[in-house]
Design an enzyme around this catalytic site. Sequence first.
Site, PDB file in Angstrom:
ATOM      1  N   SER A   8       0.802  -1.231   0.000  1.00 25.18           N
ATOM      2  CA  SER A   8       0.000   0.000   0.000  1.00 25.18           C
ATOM      3  C   SER A   8       0.830   1.274   0.000  1.00 25.18           C
ATOM      4  CB  SER A   8      -0.968   0.022   1.187  1.00 25.18           C
ATOM      5  OG  SER A   8      -0.255  -0.060   2.392  1.00 25.18           O
ATOM      6  N   HIS A  67       0.203   4.392   7.122  1.00 24.32           N
ATOM      7  CA  HIS A  67       0.552   5.176   5.934  1.00 24.32           C
ATOM      8  C   HIS A  67       0.902   6.611   6.250  1.00 24.32           C
ATOM      9  CE1 HIS A  67      -2.309   1.935   4.716  1.00 24.32           C
ATOM     10  NE2 HIS A  67      -1.171   1.602   4.153  1.00 24.32           N
ATOM     11  N   ASP A 108      -3.213   7.660   8.183  1.00 23.79           N
ATOM     12  CA  ASP A 108      -4.370   6.912   8.686  1.00 23.79           C
ATOM     13  C   ASP A 108      -3.982   5.739   9.553  1.00 23.79           C
ATOM     14  OD1 ASP A 108      -3.195   5.209   6.930  1.00 23.79           O
ATOM     15  OD2 ASP A 108      -4.967   4.766   5.749  1.00 23.79           O
TER      16      ASP A 108
END
Length: 383
Positions: A48, A358, A355
């Site tokens: 991610s 990240h 968040d």
Amino acid sequence: MGGFTPRAAASLLLLLLLRSPSPSEPVAAAAAALRARRYDSIFGFGDSFTDTGNNPVVFAWYSVPNPVTRPPYGSTFFGHPTGRNCDGRLIIDFIAEGLGLPLVPPFLAHDGSFRRGANFAVGAATAIDAAFFHDGEPPGTDNKFPFNTSLGVQLQWFESLKPSLCATTQECKDFFGRSLFFLGELGFNDYSFSMNKGKNVQQLRSLVPHVIRTISMAIERLIKHGATSLLVSGMVPAGCDPPILTFFPSADPASYEPRTGCLKGMNELSTYHNSMLQESLDKIRSKHLDVEIGYADFFSPVMEMVKSPAKFGFEEDALTVCCGGPGRYHFSGVVVCGDPGSTTCKDPSARLFWDGAHLTEAANRYIADGWLRSISSPATATN
Ligand SMILES: *[C@@H]1O[C@H](CO)[C@@H](O)[C@H](O)[C@H]1NC(C)=O
């Protein structure tokens, strides 16, 4: 950490994610060679930290709710959610911009040309194949993480795309010789999935050689396909990661670094991963003298920002995330960013973490600037 709810798993796998010695001579030479290059395309791999929009497709295959498809994701730069685990751009976006290339389109979501590059990175991806984490069961069974998106699967996707980009060996050599192969962070999810299964830090360390071997084999495979420029990311300091700090707290104050509040053992895991990765890159370089392989240090810049947030325009408590639910780090496995009960900080550019695992666009920009200095310098590039 007790029972790991699917929700907590979903937010943990929003995790996607050391400090290296000063560059050795061959590394410096490789960086200089990368710098002199011009690129026509970028091919991205990873989790991610690098995914520019594949995870909504994958999560839909497995019918998993996906917070990143909701606001406030994307609010700083794109103005809408893009599938990136960020308020704005990721490191790979800044790298593309810095090299004068279009943002790298997500392979599973983009309905157009991939001649300027393709991004195979998927949120929650591991380096090691998913079945390893399922004790032999096929990946995806019962929507179990990790999904079938490991580095090996991403390579298969690349190989399925290849015939549309070049036909003969020479054509592929020419085409990929003008491509930057960006191997974003991998390993963080391998270790965090293992933690979810109750493995301790010692047991995680024993997994490092397997992860590094997997990454090294992928690099060799890309070189066979014609890659001559690769940038390979190390791991972030996992001990500073808000979800790790939240889900795996320690009762012993001595487990925390006094200055930063990060977990020592997990940071040492990252350092171990990164040094083993660099040793392995050295070996690959010595076998392929015509291939430039840059090591992208993800650990040091994040550590720098954790230690001296004010220097970067960040608020004092660097480990507090911008968007999330209740909790010491404003991160919760129950209320995640984008949920009705979550809140978002006023100024994401004043935070390091977005968040959970990240980073904010502001942090990504700073890190990318450092990496770009090692790979590009358009002013001096020969054409
Ligand atoms: C995983 O994905 C690859 C590439 O798309 C595919 O070849 C393989 O069959 C998949 N494996 C499983 C168990 O679904």
